[in-house]
Design a protein around this motif. Structure first.
Motif, PDB file in Angstrom:
ATOM      1  N   LEU A  22       0.828  -1.209   0.000  1.00 57.45           N
ATOM      2  CA  LEU A  22       0.000   0.000   0.000  1.00 57.45           C
ATOM      3  C   LEU A  22       0.862   1.258   0.000  1.00 57.45           C
ATOM      4  CD1 LEU A  22      -2.703  -1.286   2.490  1.00 57.45           C
ATOM      5  CD2 LEU A  22      -3.076  -0.745   0.067  1.00 57.45           C
ATOM      6  N   VAL A  27      -0.101   5.201  -0.364  1.00 55.98           N
ATOM      7  CA  VAL A  27      -0.778   5.321   0.923  1.00 55.98           C
ATOM      8  C   VAL A  27       0.267   5.693   1.979  1.00 55.98           C
ATOM      9  CG1 VAL A  27      -2.157   4.140   2.681  1.00 55.98           C
ATOM     10  CG2 VAL A  27      -2.488   3.597   0.253  1.00 55.98           C
ATOM     11  N   ASP A  31      -1.265   5.219   7.598  1.00 52.75           N
ATOM     12  CA  ASP A  31      -2.532   4.757   7.036  1.00 52.75           C
ATOM     13  C   ASP A  31      -2.397   3.340   6.480  1.00 52.75           C
ATOM     14  OD1 ASP A  31      -3.451   7.227   7.700  1.00 52.75           O
ATOM     15  OD2 ASP A  31      -3.851   7.905   5.648  1.00 52.75           O
ATOM     16  N   ALA A  32      -1.259   3.061   5.840  1.00 54.25           N
ATOM     17  CA  ALA A  32      -1.024   1.716   5.302  1.00 54.25           C
ATOM     18  C   ALA A  32      -1.008   0.690   6.420  1.00 54.25           C
ATOM     19  CB  ALA A  32       0.289   1.683   4.526  1.00 54.25           C
ATOM     20  N   CYS A  35      -4.626  -0.046   7.434  1.00 48.85           N
ATOM     21  CA  CYS A  35      -5.263  -0.919   6.441  1.00 48.85           C
ATOM     22  C   CYS A  35      -4.788  -2.356   6.585  1.00 48.85           C
ATOM     23  CB  CYS A  35      -4.968  -0.420   5.031  1.00 48.85           C
ATOM     24  SG  CYS A  35      -5.614   1.224   4.654  1.00 48.85           S
ATOM     25  N   PRO A  70      -5.379   7.327  -2.395  1.00 43.72           N
ATOM     26  CA  PRO A  70      -4.482   6.701  -1.422  1.00 43.72           C
ATOM     27  C   PRO A  70      -4.266   7.564  -0.175  1.00 43.72           C
ATOM     28  CG  PRO A  70      -3.234   7.569  -3.268  1.00 43.72           C
ATOM     29  CD  PRO A  70      -4.680   7.699  -3.637  1.00 43.72           C
ATOM     30  N   THR A  72      -5.911   9.959   2.534  1.00 42.12           N
ATOM     31  CA  THR A  72      -7.252  10.128   3.081  1.00 42.12           C
ATOM     32  C   THR A  72      -7.417  11.502   3.725  1.00 42.12           C
ATOM     33  OG1 THR A  72      -7.420   7.760   3.512  1.00 42.12           O
ATOM     34  CG2 THR A  72      -8.939   9.198   4.706  1.00 42.12           C
ATOM     35  N   MET A  92      -9.102   6.055   1.969  1.00 43.74           N
ATOM     36  CA  MET A  92      -9.029   4.659   2.381  1.00 43.74           C
ATOM     37  C   MET A  92     -10.100   4.372   3.434  1.00 43.74           C
ATOM     38  SD  MET A  92      -6.678   3.604   0.405  1.00 43.74           S
ATOM     39  CE  MET A  92      -6.467   1.936   1.024  1.00 43.74           C
TER      40      MET A  92
END
Length: 372
Positions: A22, A27, A31-32, A35, A70, A72, A92
Motif C-alpha cells: 500500500l 498510501v 494509514d497503510a 489498512c 491513497p 485520506t 481509504m
C-alpha cells in the motif's frame, strides 16, 4: 507448509507485505499500517473473504485505476457531544472507519453513547473490526455500511441494495466476545470470490438471474453482478416463504443509516460508474455506534450475564448427528487458535496476486515459501 496448492504465511510477514504494498502505491505509512492491520485481523479470524484476498482487486487495483484516493482526507462536517458527520473524500475506507469508530468510542466514554456517520468513503474491510474496537473499551459496538448494488428486493430481480451488513460486538467473560458480522444477503461477493478461487459452484438460492431463477456458475456470476445480469438474494432467500423480506428490510435499514443521516449516495449511486459509464469512486456510507456499558451496569456483571447466555445456548440440546452448537464469534476464535502458529493459508490465486504486486513494486525483501 504445503497442503495441495495451499501455503501458510506468518501473520507478521503478510501484514508487513500488505503495508509495503500500500505504501508503494501512495498510501502514507501510518494509514497503510491501519489498512494492513484490519486486513490481517480478518485473516487471523478465518474470514478469508476480507483479508489478503481483497488487497489487490479491491484496494491496490482501485488506487492504480484512480477510483480511490491513497491519501485520506478525514473531514468532520458536523460535530456534537454524542454525534458526528464525516466526509471521507473517497480515501481509504479502513482509515476513515477506524477514526470514525474511535470518535464514537471517545464520545461514549464521556456521554454514555456515541454515533458517527460517514459519506464519500470506500470499502472499509471486514466490518467486525470496528465493534472489536468498542469491546476493547468495555463497550457494545455496532456498525453498518452500504455497498455497490447487488441484492434484489423481494419479488424483484434487479440488483438495487448492497450486501449492507449489520455488525454488532458485545464483550463477555469468555476468551472471545460475541461478534455477529453478517451481510443482509444470503451470501456476499467476498464469499463468492472465495468459491471462484477454489473453482467451486455456488449453492442454489444464493444468486438469481433476470428471470428469477437460481444460478450457480460462480465465475460468470461475478461478471454478471457488475453488469446487473445477476443479483444476490436477501437473507432468507428467494420470495417470502423462507423470510426473504426480512433480509430485504434489514438491508434497506442499513442503506438509510448509511446515506440519509449524512446526505450521502445510495442505491444506484454506488455503482462506481458515472452517467457515461466511466469508472468513478464508489462514495460509500457507514455508521458507527458505541454504547458504554458502565452507564447502564457494572461491566463485569454485564460480561458474566452475557457469558452465561452464550454458554446456556451452546449447552442446549443438539440436533441428531450434530456435535456442537456455536455462538457468534466462536468459530472465529477457533480459527485464530488454528492459525496463530501456522499463519494465513494462501492458494494459487492469491499467490499470483502476491507475486504480481511484489514484481510491480520491487518488494524483493520478501521471500515466500511458494517461491522456493
Amino acid at each position: 507448509m504445503k497442503d495441495e496448492t495451499t501455503y501458510r504465511i506468518p501473520f507478521d510477514v503478510l501484514e508487513s507485505f500488505m503495508t509495503d504494498a500500500l505504501k508503494g502505491i501512495g498510501v502514507p505509512e501510518e494509514d497503510a499500517k491501519i489498512c494492513a492491520d484490519i486486513l490481517i485481523t480478518s485473516d487471523k479470524r478465518g474470514i478469508d473473504s476480507h483479508g489478503i484476498g481483497r488487497l489487490k482487486p479491491i484496494y491496490y487495483d482501485r488506487i492504480k485505476k484512480g477510483i480511490q484516493n491513497p491519501v485520506t482526507e478525514f473531514e468532520i462536517v458536523k460535530d456534537t457531544f454524542t454525534t458526528a458527520v464525516i466526509d471521507g473524500h473517497d480515501g481509504m475506507g479502513h482509515v476513515i472507519g477506524k477514526k470514525a469508530m474511535q470518535m464514537a468510542i471517545d464520545k461514549a466514554k464521556i456521554y454514555g453513547m456515541g454515533m458517527t456517520v460517514v459519506r464519500n468513503s470506500t470499502h472499509y474491510g471486514f466490518a467486525g473490526y470496528y465493534p472489536l474496537m468498542a469491546i476493547e473499551n468495555n463497550m457494545i459496538g455496532m456498525t453498518g455500511t452500504n455497498a455497490r448494488p447487488s441484492i434484489a428486493p423481494t419479488f424483484g430481480v434487479e440488483n438495487m441494495l448492497g450486501t449492507n451488513p449489520i455488525t454488532v460486538g458485545v464483550p463477555s467473560d469468555e476468551p472471545f466476545p460475541f461478534v455477529l458480522d453478517c451481510a443482509t444477503s444470503v451470501s456476499q461477493r467476498g464469499k463468492i470470490e472465495v468459491y471462484d478461487r477454489e473453482n467451486k459452484e455456488l449453492p442454489d438460492g444464493w444468486v438469481i438471474d433476470r428471470q428469477g431463477n437460481s444460478r450457480t456458475d460462480t465465475k460468470q456470476i461475478l461478471i454478471d453482478l457488475v453488469k446487473g445480469e445477476a443479483a444476490l438474494t436477501p437473507l432468507g432467500g428467494i420470495g417470502e416463504e423462507t423470510g426473504g423480506y426480512k433480509g430485504y428490510g434489514y438491508a434497506t435499514f442499513v442503506e438509510i443509516l448509511s446515506a440519509a443521516l449524512q446526505s450521502g449516495s445510495f442505491l444506484k449511486g454506488l455503482l462506481g460508474f458515472d452517467a457515461n459509464g466511466k469508472a468513478q469512486p464508489y462514495h460509500l456510507g457507514h455508521f458507527f455506534i458505541a454504547i458504554n456499558i458502565e452507564n447502564f451496569t457494572e461491566p463485569e456483571s454485564f460480561k458474566k450475564i452475557t457469558g452465561d447466555i452464550l454458554r446456556d445456548l451452546r449447552a442446549s440440546e443438539k440436533m441428531p448427528g450434530q456435535e456442537r452448537i456455536y455462538t457468534a464469534g466462536e468459530k472465529e476464535y477457533d480459527a485464530w487458535l488454528d492459525r496463530k502458529d501456522k499463519g494465513t493459508p494462501v492458494n494459487d490465486a492469491l499467490i499470483k496476486d502476491i507475486l504480481d504486486i511484489k514484481a510491480e513494486l520491487g518488494l524483493t525483501q520478501y521471500q515466500f515459501p511458494f517461491e522456493k
